[in-house]
Design a protein around this motif. Sequence first.
Motif, PDB file in Angstrom:
ATOM      1  N   VAL A 174       1.011  -1.127   0.086  1.00 16.66           N
ATOM      2  CA  VAL A 174       0.209  -0.036   0.012  1.00 16.66           C
ATOM      3  C   VAL A 174       0.846   1.217  -0.008  1.00 16.66           C
ATOM      4  CG1 VAL A 174      -1.738   1.110   1.170  1.00 16.66           C
ATOM      5  CG2 VAL A 174      -1.972  -1.166   0.920  1.00 16.66           C
ATOM      6  N   GLU A 175       1.947   1.178   0.827  1.00 15.61           N
ATOM      7  CA  GLU A 175       2.838   2.562   0.913  1.00 15.61           C
ATOM      8  C   GLU A 175       3.351   2.369  -0.555  1.00 15.61           C
ATOM      9  OE1 GLU A 175       5.019   2.906   4.586  1.00 15.61           O
ATOM     10  OE2 GLU A 175       6.772   3.579   3.198  1.00 15.61           O
ATOM     11  N   TYR A 194      -7.020  -4.899  -0.387  1.00 13.80           N
ATOM     12  CA  TYR A 194      -7.494  -6.339   0.104  1.00 13.80           C
ATOM     13  C   TYR A 194      -6.583  -6.659   1.127  1.00 13.80           C
ATOM     14  CZ  TYR A 194      -9.363  -7.331  -4.522  1.00 13.80           C
ATOM     15  OH  TYR A 194     -10.222  -7.683  -5.855  1.00 13.80           O
ATOM     16  N   SER A 195      -7.094  -6.166   2.489  1.00 12.73           N
ATOM     17  CA  SER A 195      -6.166  -6.209   3.558  1.00 12.73           C
ATOM     18  C   SER A 195      -6.356  -7.480   4.477  1.00 12.73           C
ATOM     19  CB  SER A 195      -6.517  -5.077   4.523  1.00 12.73           C
ATOM     20  OG  SER A 195      -6.540  -4.097   3.999  1.00 12.73           O
ATOM     21  N   ALA A 196      -7.291  -8.041   4.672  1.00 17.27           N
ATOM     22  CA  ALA A 196      -7.394  -9.444   5.232  1.00 17.27           C
ATOM     23  C   ALA A 196      -7.879 -10.300   4.191  1.00 17.27           C
ATOM     24  CB  ALA A 196      -8.495  -9.329   6.328  1.00 17.27           C
ATOM     25  N   LYS A 197      -7.184 -10.874   3.636  1.00  8.97           N
ATOM     26  CA  LYS A 197      -7.383 -11.725   2.263  1.00  8.97           C
ATOM     27  C   LYS A 197      -6.936 -13.328   2.519  1.00  8.97           C
ATOM     28  CE  LYS A 197      -6.901 -12.680  -2.658  1.00  8.97           C
ATOM     29  NZ  LYS A 197      -6.218 -12.007  -3.900  1.00  8.97           N
ATOM     30  N   TYR A 198      -7.721 -13.896   2.756  1.00  6.56           N
ATOM     31  CA  TYR A 198      -7.459 -15.226   3.184  1.00  6.56           C
ATOM     32  C   TYR A 198      -7.063 -16.326   2.006  1.00  6.56           C
ATOM     33  CZ  TYR A 198      -8.696 -13.999   7.932  1.00  6.56           C
ATOM     34  OH  TYR A 198      -8.884 -13.336   9.219  1.00  6.56           O
ATOM     35  N   LEU A 238      -2.020  -2.252   9.220  1.00  2.00           N
ATOM     36  CA  LEU A 238      -0.639  -2.084   8.367  1.00  2.00           C
ATOM     37  C   LEU A 238      -1.032  -1.181   7.194  1.00  2.00           C
ATOM     38  CD1 LEU A 238       1.335  -5.159   8.784  1.00  2.00           C
ATOM     39  CD2 LEU A 238       2.092  -3.188   9.629  1.00  2.00           C
ATOM     40  N   ASP A 239      -2.364  -1.885   6.593  1.00  2.00           N
ATOM     41  CA  ASP A 239      -2.657  -1.173   5.314  1.00  2.00           C
ATOM     42  C   ASP A 239      -3.390   0.241   5.783  1.00  2.00           C
ATOM     43  OD1 ASP A 239      -1.751  -3.248   4.015  1.00  2.00           O
ATOM     44  OD2 ASP A 239      -3.829  -3.760   3.301  1.00  2.00           O
ATOM     45  N   TYR A 240      -3.874   0.260   6.674  1.00  2.00           N
ATOM     46  CA  TYR A 240      -4.331   1.624   7.301  1.00  2.00           C
ATOM     47  C   TYR A 240      -3.408   2.622   7.404  1.00  2.00           C
ATOM     48  CZ  TYR A 240      -7.162   4.832  10.318  1.00  2.00           C
ATOM     49  OH  TYR A 240      -7.793   5.892  11.040  1.00  2.00           O
TER      50      TYR A 240
END
Length: 329
Positions: A174-175, A194-198, A238-240
Amino acid sequence: MFPLERPRRLRRTESWRRLVRETRLTADDLVYPLFAVPGEGVRRPVPSMPRVAQCSVDVLLEEASRAWEAGVRAVIVFGVPDPGAKDEAGSGAYREDGIVPRAVRTLKDALPELSVWTDVCLCAYTSHGHCGVLTDAGSVDNDATLPLLARAAVAYAAAGADAVAPSDMMDGRVEAIREALDGAGHPQVPIVAYSAKYASAFYGPFRDAAHSAPSFGDRSGYQMDPANRREALRELRLDYEEGADVLMVKPAGPYLDIIADARAAFDVPIAAYQVSGEYGLIMAAAVHGWVDERRAALESLTAIRRAGADLILTYFAPKVAGWLAEEGA
Ligand code: PBG
């Protein structure tokens, strides 16, 4: 007098039920996934996903226009290159005249108000089908992948995308993407992460649609373990902190606890992706008459909203928009 409390009073009539309904689904909440392929006049149905097709850009525009007419306000575009066009570095993902930039330009020209998102990943473009480039030892090289994802995001933003949505699950992407977008003069383009991608079995039909199955191994070295809940908060955080504008949980239905956690912990919009396998399960049962498609689809989506998702990516989007309009919702 027994019973003292009678919750049924407020369920007696349809008017009461509508008055006290806590969660509402509207067409405004929905994002419709589209698969773009090279060529012209191509409409190739995906067998494992009834009503979903790979479309060349001209046909994709017809599909997006129909969705827009039905009330859908956003789409997310996935590129599906010719099998022969894939390479080790997934270069089709970040070519400026690649399939996704072409699709975005066409959609934005004809439907300027439609919000056009783009998935950012390498898996459909790499010869090995992994979401990043490989090290000599054959594992996915996180840091070497970041600049390639950033290049793809910049190419899509330059084509006019209204959002870029990295789905690769590399650390730090993301950064990397935010810096690249800002550096290239696209500070206004949001990142839907897509932050919590399982690492989910429910992506099966999508990999048919996008020809993106890994040729060896699986994605559990980068996507999350379905058993983990606390770790999702870490990924979301982390993505936030890296600057994501919207945080996504994926899949949706089997991960309602994660959606509720995300909603409680962050002040940005939360999106959830009702993935291909969730769609496939409902459609497969519906064709046998084992569940009612309309009721099952609406119930599954309402549950995702109830858990806390603001936005839902779903293959049901145009159908649902039509049903909601019929119901006067
Ligand atoms: C690409 C990507 C996938 C999905 C969205 N982006 C597949 C995967 O990770 O294997 C899945 C969507 C769906 O199943 O509907 N990385």
